[in-house]
Scaffold this active site. Structure first.
Site, PDB file in Angstrom:
ATOM      1  N   GLY B 282       0.825  -1.208   0.000  1.00  0.00           N
ATOM      2  CA  GLY B 282       0.000   0.000   0.000  1.00  0.00           C
ATOM      3  C   GLY B 282       0.854   1.249   0.000  1.00  0.00           C
ATOM      4  O   GLY B 282       0.790   2.055  -0.900  1.00  0.00           O
ATOM      5  N   ARG B 669      10.811  -0.958  21.590  1.00  0.00           N
ATOM      6  CA  ARG B 669      10.946  -2.408  21.597  1.00  0.00           C
ATOM      7  C   ARG B 669      10.507  -2.981  20.249  1.00  0.00           C
ATOM      8  O   ARG B 669       9.512  -2.537  19.671  1.00  0.00           O
ATOM      9  CB  ARG B 669      10.083  -3.003  22.696  1.00  0.00           C
ATOM     10  N   LEU B 671       8.929  -5.934  18.193  1.00  0.00           N
ATOM     11  CA  LEU B 671       7.962  -6.977  18.541  1.00  0.00           C
ATOM     12  C   LEU B 671       8.255  -8.308  17.857  1.00  0.00           C
ATOM     13  O   LEU B 671       7.958  -9.380  18.406  1.00  0.00           O
ATOM     14  CB  LEU B 671       6.545  -6.521  18.191  1.00  0.00           C
ATOM     15  N   ASN B 672       8.790  -8.252  16.654  1.00  0.00           N
ATOM     16  CA  ASN B 672       9.137  -9.470  15.929  1.00  0.00           C
ATOM     17  C   ASN B 672      10.393  -9.164  15.138  1.00  0.00           C
ATOM     18  O   ASN B 672      10.372  -8.379  14.196  1.00  0.00           O
ATOM     19  CB  ASN B 672       7.985  -9.873  14.988  1.00  0.00           C
ATOM     20  N   LYS B 674      12.124 -10.727  13.056  1.00  0.00           N
ATOM     21  CA  LYS B 674      12.204 -11.129  11.648  1.00  0.00           C
ATOM     22  C   LYS B 674      11.410 -10.167  10.758  1.00  0.00           C
ATOM     23  O   LYS B 674      11.944  -9.621   9.792  1.00  0.00           O
ATOM     24  CB  LYS B 674      11.658 -12.556  11.483  1.00  0.00           C
ATOM     25  N   GLU B 745       7.871   3.242   8.473  1.00  0.00           N
ATOM     26  CA  GLU B 745       8.222   4.324   7.558  1.00  0.00           C
ATOM     27  C   GLU B 745       9.630   4.850   7.765  1.00  0.00           C
ATOM     28  O   GLU B 745      10.217   5.435   6.858  1.00  0.00           O
ATOM     29  CB  GLU B 745       7.194   5.465   7.696  1.00  0.00           C
TER      30      GLU B 745
END
Lengths: 168, 778, 328
Positions: B282, B669, B671-672, B674, B745
């Site tokens: 998007g 932090r 969160l994931n 990868k 972003e």
């Protein structure tokens, strides 16, 4: 003569304007091959025809009579992923997932081209029989598949992890 | 935009400004985020783990269904005709040949289109989603070159496309405003962002600049850009017998779009259902544009379902992009490199029918601790397709100017560019005066510089050569604000079998939202990830949650916290006096191992199943809304990054290529790890495109985009992209949900300048006009 | 796409017979034609599929190669003799388009690629003398950064987009054509036309003419030839400038040389002036630079493509230095 798609015989469309991509997506409910530009500029529609990667958006379905087409749906299913598909998941070789089927089909045939010794733009000596499996070779050979999310590193990692031995 | 609207906006701005002062002075505990999210302390859960995407298997096997792939009986396929003038009127439109072409179901023009209300433009009100507020195919007026003037529905796409090519349109053109210079002569207007003027003054910057011993005064220009997600904008929709509209769309604002479509068609919001389970990228573009409205209008005429997939050219004609900017940056500094003035002013382009001006000064507001500031954005209005936000609106192009200027200043002073930035590290936000919620950009600089090998950079430009290539290194600061939009909401449903379902009208466009939020929900509820179902991409779910502004994570996080707190309260009520939890207050309770426990005494514990069983309940469902996002008026909240580029410029041809890149981030932090790494890399790659190749060619003579294709608008390909290293501080922001600030972003910010600065280091050429193509380096 | 009839030709004679009717186009890989049909810039009433005809590459009695018009780009690029005897051709092939397109595109089709000029493609909104002769050219005062600096006219400044043809021009290739009046050959350098006042006429083909093969004469010194493509993106982009070159040096002097340029003209540009200046000259940067300047002396650039003059000169010198083994 019929077209073989993922092992099944399919009649060519009556309207010769129908591209292989539209045949797959609109007529056969096989939306795995994606439409990103419909003009040969993005690679999202890449499928395999007799094992070679081509752009289904620029291929008229009528030209496919007597040929064998493999789409992403013929490579593996969510329950039984092909090793390269699994590696794309492991190495995060996609974000939105839209260019992904094209990347995977392209990569599968690309590895065969590499194994066959087809030279590329970055091949140092084009007369050499064997081409080294390098990141640079992979990146050049995959350059026909755009990824706007920018998962390029993950895609190369996935291909490297899966296909290095096959290629060598 | 009418004068009335401008006045209304200005009034809103005043109210906001007054409220901001009060919130700034309030005690921390009164403000959302004043008490850190308990999950920040929890370090051994699912959060942070490199979990592979939960939808990965579907996506790699072609089984994820995108908007244009939903099968519907009796489908019709749409094609459009676009205007070829920028302003004027249609004098004649001949559709007879098209109407009689094989397979044609309906040809719609302004003469037979259903009467529609103009759609409210995105950001003009809280639920608005449309690219602009122009009437959609209601009369003969033409407002931009590329405006849809006819829609054809046919039994097949081939038939629709052919019939559209048979439509003949005659126009009477009027003089249009499509050139920068002519528009500038007619006067510029003050630009606004979220109702507030894009204008800041601290001290007398002009005077400070005049008196400074070292100064930079340079003008930077950036071109138009288009988002170019690989998935074409497409929609499959149909009207139901009850007058409701069902829309399968590619969306980053489902609820906004449902509302706006309802307003346009004059029906109740609840009668429009927009779903969007998968979105093929998007970057700001997958909102509401004329094509969905026209598809729905044509479907109403035909009384049949419609699939409309824009051609790639159609996307350029109908879906707006990023506007061009011309930015003047003036920096003044002492001998020691302390900034005494930052002046960042310039011009961008908008239309009169939307409220979006490229806010390129946003990053400059809080990046460096100068003594004085003068920041301003003005715009001119064009007769063109409504522009819109594209990944890091403002920051992406604003940091190119500011961070190039910082590099120029470093050279002028003979100070290392990293050192110059560190010397100007502010104590508090220099414009708002607010304390930073969490700012560790210096750490990001130091760790990034070490990893990248910055000390190996030769500061003298044009001196390093490797074979036929000139090699250079450059750096720049990346930054993007923490946002959280009002309107979030979440529903949590817990069942006796130990499963939880989260429902939010949020979006997954590849950011990894559904995976990361499942991790968060697992930790918050004390459940394994497998027990969590995260539902999203459906306008009937709770919340008005935009996948934009890098704010979706915060918005979802705050919504889920609110719902979770309500859930705990309800569970405690159900638990009653026989539970080990008896007597505990909501804020004293947390979750672990499929149940609730006392935060201070984890052994005081009861499983959800046990609580529900005792209350003879199969499920419990709660819905809640988070408090207003006042935290951003109390703290200055931003993500940061230190960007490092190594560039090679061919000594013969000038071809610039990026050979190495590293981004060192401070985004709270992660969160994931990868999917976050992919988000960072993806932003950087789009920044690489911005730096070296991307440009939408707008022919000012006709106001027409001339490269509406992926072969002529260059986005980076595999070969352009080296291995990109990313790293992060992982320091939680104590005032953000989960301690996490947005990451979607920031990657595109700073990247353009880091590459431009590396090009300068390689060649001694300072290119201030993007993209940096080889002709500028020859 | 305008409706059309699709047929396959059984052999060249069948194709020529079918091609004689008006509105017929031959279809090779379709990579350019299908796109242009979708844009309705091309509107054939009938497509005759010739992609299965003449797909062989055979050695000629003279020691050259005869390449069937239906040979796919990839097959040509990877052909052993091409890689060793004419490496510039392999290099040109693999720098064009993407691997997928090279797997589809044929040699005959590649010769007939049409320009990528944005105004040519903008059928609805822009003027183009190629599409509508006499209509005018919006490129001359518009976006023309990628346009021609050599051989352009007031009617058209478009460039030919092929990489392959640049190498073929340098290699003295000959195009084999079959038409209603029989078979004939045309040197590749004469196959494409300069725009003049009829930019819609792009080649010397007559209606119904079928390209059957491209023949490469033996050129021993081309074994050390190369092709250099300069572009905005590292891959999958059209050339701003490209140079195909082969050079034969004896005792430090240029004995023979072939140079062709891409991305600079309406046709693959054989740099005959530079070649003439070099024959017998000492092989070194000075002579190379002089020859390049001689060739580009005829350039007539516009405001935004003036850089191509310098770029072409520099690239020619660099390529020749590389082939001659001297440092630039």
């Amino acid at each position: 003569m019929s077209i073989t798609i993922n092992g099944k015989a399919v009649d060519p469309p009556e309207d010769p304007r129908v591209s292989l991509l539209d045949l797959l997506r609109d007529h056969l409910a096989l939306p795995g091959a994606k439409m990103g530009c419909n003009q040969g500029a993005c690679g999202a529609c890449t499928v395999l025809v007799d094992g070679e990667r081509v752009l289904s958006c620029l291929t008229l379905a009528a030209q496919m009579e007597g040929r064998s087409v493999t789409t992403i749906e013929g490579i593996g299913s969510p329950d039984v992923l092909a090793p390269l598909q699994q590696a794309f998941v492991e190495h995060d070789g996609f974000q939105c997932g839209y260019c992904t089927p094209g990347q995977i089909c392209s990569a599968l045939a690309m590895v065969e081209e590499l194994r066959r010794g087809v030279p590329s733009h970055v091949t140092g000596d084009v007369s050499s029989e064997a081409i080294a499996f390098s990141s640079e070779e992979l990146r050049e050979r995959m350059s026909g598949n755009l990824c706007r999310c920018g998962a390029y590193n993950g895609i190369i990692d996935a291909i490297t992890a899966t296909c290095r031995e096959t290629a060598e | 935009m009418s004068i009335f609207d401008d006045a209304k906006q200005a009034a809103q701005g005043l109210v906001q400004a007054g409220m901001a002062k009060a919130v700034a002075l309030a005690p921390d505990s009164w403000v959302p985020g004043g008490k850190p999210d308990p999950l920040i302390r929890q370090r051994h859960g699912a959060i942070g783990k490199p979990v592979s995407r939960l939808d990965g298997a579907l996506k790699v096997s072609g089984k994820a269904t995108f908007a244009a792939e939903f099968p519907v009986e009796a489908m019709t396929y749409a094609a459009m005709v676009y205007s070829t003038i920028a302003k004027g009127r249609i004098t004649q439109i001949t559709v007879s040949e098209a109407e009689t072409a094989p397979g044609v179901v309906v040809v719609m023009t302004h003469r037979n289109a259903p009467r529609l209300n103009p759609p409210p433009a995105f950001l003009s009100e809280s639920k608005a989603a449309a690219g602009d507020s122009l009437p959609v195919m209601q009369d003969e007026r033409i407002y931009w070159n590329g405006q849809p003037v006819a829609v054809v529905l046919a039994e097949t796409q081939e038939q629709a496309d052919h019939a559209a090519s048979l439509i003949r349109v005659g126009y009477e053109a009027e003089e249009a405003q499509t050139t920068f210079e002519a528009a500038r002569e007619q006067g510029t207007q003050q630009s606004r962002f979220m109702g507030q003027p894009l204008h800041d003054e601290v001290g007398d910057a002009q005077d400070a600049f005049a008196k400074a011993p070292h100064k930079i005064d340079a003008t930077y220009t950036t071109p138009r850009h288009n988002h170019n997600p690989i998935e074409l904008h497409g929609v499959t929709l149909y009207w139901r017998g009850d007058g409701s509209l069902r829309v399968h769309d590619a969306q980053q604002v489902v609820a906004h779009t449902a509302y706006t479509l309802a307003r346009t068609f004059g029906i109740d919001e609840k009668q429009v259902v927009v779903t969007s389970p998968y979105v093929g990228g998007g970057f700001g573009s997958k909102t509401l544009w004329q094509h969905q409205i026209l598809a729905a209008a044509a479907a109403r005429l035909a009384k049949r379902p419609v699939r409309m997939v824009l051609s790639r050219e159609g996307v350029y004609r109908v879906v707006g992009g990023r506007s061009p900017t011309e930015q003047r940056v003036q920096l003044a500094a002492t001998d020691e490199g302390r900034l005494t003035a930052i002046l960042h002013r310039g011009l961008t382009v908008r239309t009169a029918h939307n409220v979006i001006a490229e806010p390129f000064i946003l990053a400059t507001r809080s990046l460096y601790g100068a003594e004085t500031f003068l920041l301003d954005v003005h715009h001119v209005d064009f007769d063109m397709l409504g522009n819109t936000f594209m990944r890091a609106p403002g920051e992406a192009v604003g940091t190119f100017a500011l961070e190039s200027a910082m590099d120029e200043l470093a050279h002028e002073l003979g100070i290392d560019p990293i050192e110059l930035r560190i010397r100007n590290e502010p104590e508090k936000d220099p414009i708002s005066g607010l304390p930073y919620s969490s700012r560790n950009v210096v750490e990001a600089w130091r760790s990034g510089a070490e990893r990248f090998g910055w000390e190996r950079r030769n500061p003298v430009p044009g001196t390093v050569r490797d074979g036929g290539w000139l090699v250079g290194m450059g750096c720049a600061t990346a930054t993007y604000p923490y946002h959280r939009m009002p309107g979030g909401a979440a529903r949590i449903t817990l069942s006796a079998d130990g499963r939880a379902t989260l429902d939010l009208a949020a979006h997954e466009m590849g950011m990894g939202t559904s995976t990361a939020q499942t991790q968060v929900a697992a930790d918050r509820l004390g459940l394994p990830m497998e027990a969590i179902t995260f539902n999203y991409g459906d306008s009937t779910l709770p919340g008005l949650i935009m996948a934009g502004g890098s704010q979706q994570t915060a918005s979802i996080g705050a919504s889920v916290i609110a719902a979770y707190n309500k859930l705990v309260g309800e569970l405690l009520k159900l638990a009653g006096n026989d539970s080990p939890l008896a007597g505990l207050k909501t804020e004293e309770v947390g979750s672990r191992d499929g149940g609730l426990c006392a935060l201070d005494e984890p052994d005081r514990f009861e499983t959800y199943a046990s609580i529900l069983a005792r209350a003879q309940r199969d499920t419990i469902s709660v819905e809640a809304e988070p408090p207003m996002p006042l935290e951003t008026m109390h703290w200055s909240m931003h993500s940061y990054g230190a960007m490092f580029a190594e560039v090679r410029v061919n000594a013969v041809t000038g071809e610039p290529r990026v050979s190495r890149f590293l981004g060192s981030f401070d985004c709270g932090r992660i969160l994931n790890s990868k999917t976050a790494a992919s988000q960072f890399r993806g932003g950087i790659i789009m920044g690489l495109g911005l730096a070296l190749m991307e440009e939408t060619q707008f022919d000012e003579r006709k106001g027409r985009v001339l490269n509406p294709s992926l072969s002529e608008y260059h986005v980076p390909v595999h070969m352009d992209v080296p291995e990109i290293e990313v790293m992060w501080t992982d320091i939680p922001d104590p005032h953000a949900p989960m301690g996490a600030r947005g990451i979607g972003e920031i990657g595109i910010t700073g990247t353009g300048a880091a590459i431009a600065n590396a090009v300068y280091n390689a060649t001694g050429r300072r290119v201030r006009d993007l993209p940096i193509t080889l002709d500028k380096l020859l | 796409m305008t409706p059309f009839k699709y047929t396959r030709a059984s052999d060249a004679a069948d194709a020529v017979r079918k091609g004689a009717a008006t509105g017929v186009k031959f279809l090779g890989g379709g990579t350019n034609l299908v796109d242009l049909m979708r844009e309705t810039i091309e509107r054939p009433g009938e497509l005759v599929d010739v992609s299965g005809l003449s797909t062989e590459i055979v050695e000629t009695d003279e020691g050259g190669l005869r390449i069937g018009a239906g040979v796919r780009n990839t097959a040509l690029a990877e052909h052993r003799r091409v890689r060793t005897a004419y490496p510039m051709l392999t290099r040109a092939m693999v720098s064009g388009a993407s691997a997928q397109i090279r797997n589809m595109a044929t040699v005959g089709g590649n010769l007939l690629q049409r320009t990528r000029c944005s105004y040519f493609y903008d059928e609805d909104g822009s003027r183009c003398n190629k599409r509508v002769p006499g209509e005018g050219c919006d490129a001359i005062e518009g976006f023309h950064r990628g346009h021609a600096i050599l051989g352009a006219s007031d009617a058209c400044i478009a460039v030919h987009p092929s990489d392959m043809c640049v190498a073929l021009a340098a290699l003295d290739a000959v195009v084999h054509i079959e038409g209603a009046k029989g078979a004939r050959t045309v040197p590749l350098v004469d196959f494409h036309c300069l725009p003049g006042d009829r930019p819609d006429i792009e080649t010397v083909l007559e209606p119904g003419d079928l390209i059957t093969a491209v023949e490469l004469p033996p050129m021993p010194f081309a074994a050390a030839s190369t092709y250099r493509k300069v572009r905005d993106r590292a891959s999958y982009a059209f050339a701003l400038v490209s140079v195909a070159a082969a050079i034969e040096i004896e005792d430090g002097q240029v004995r023979d040389v072939r140079i062709a340029l891409g991305g600079v003209a309406h046709k693959p540009w054989r740099a005959t002036r530079a070649e003439a200046a070099l024959r017998g000259a000492p092989a070194g940067e000075t002579a190379f630079a002089g020859a390049a300047a001689t060739e580009l002396a005829g350039a007539r650039p516009l405001a935004d493509n003036a850089f191509k003059v310098r770029l072409a000169e520099r690239t020619i010198v660099s390529v020749l230095c590389e082939l001659a083994g001297v440092t630039a």
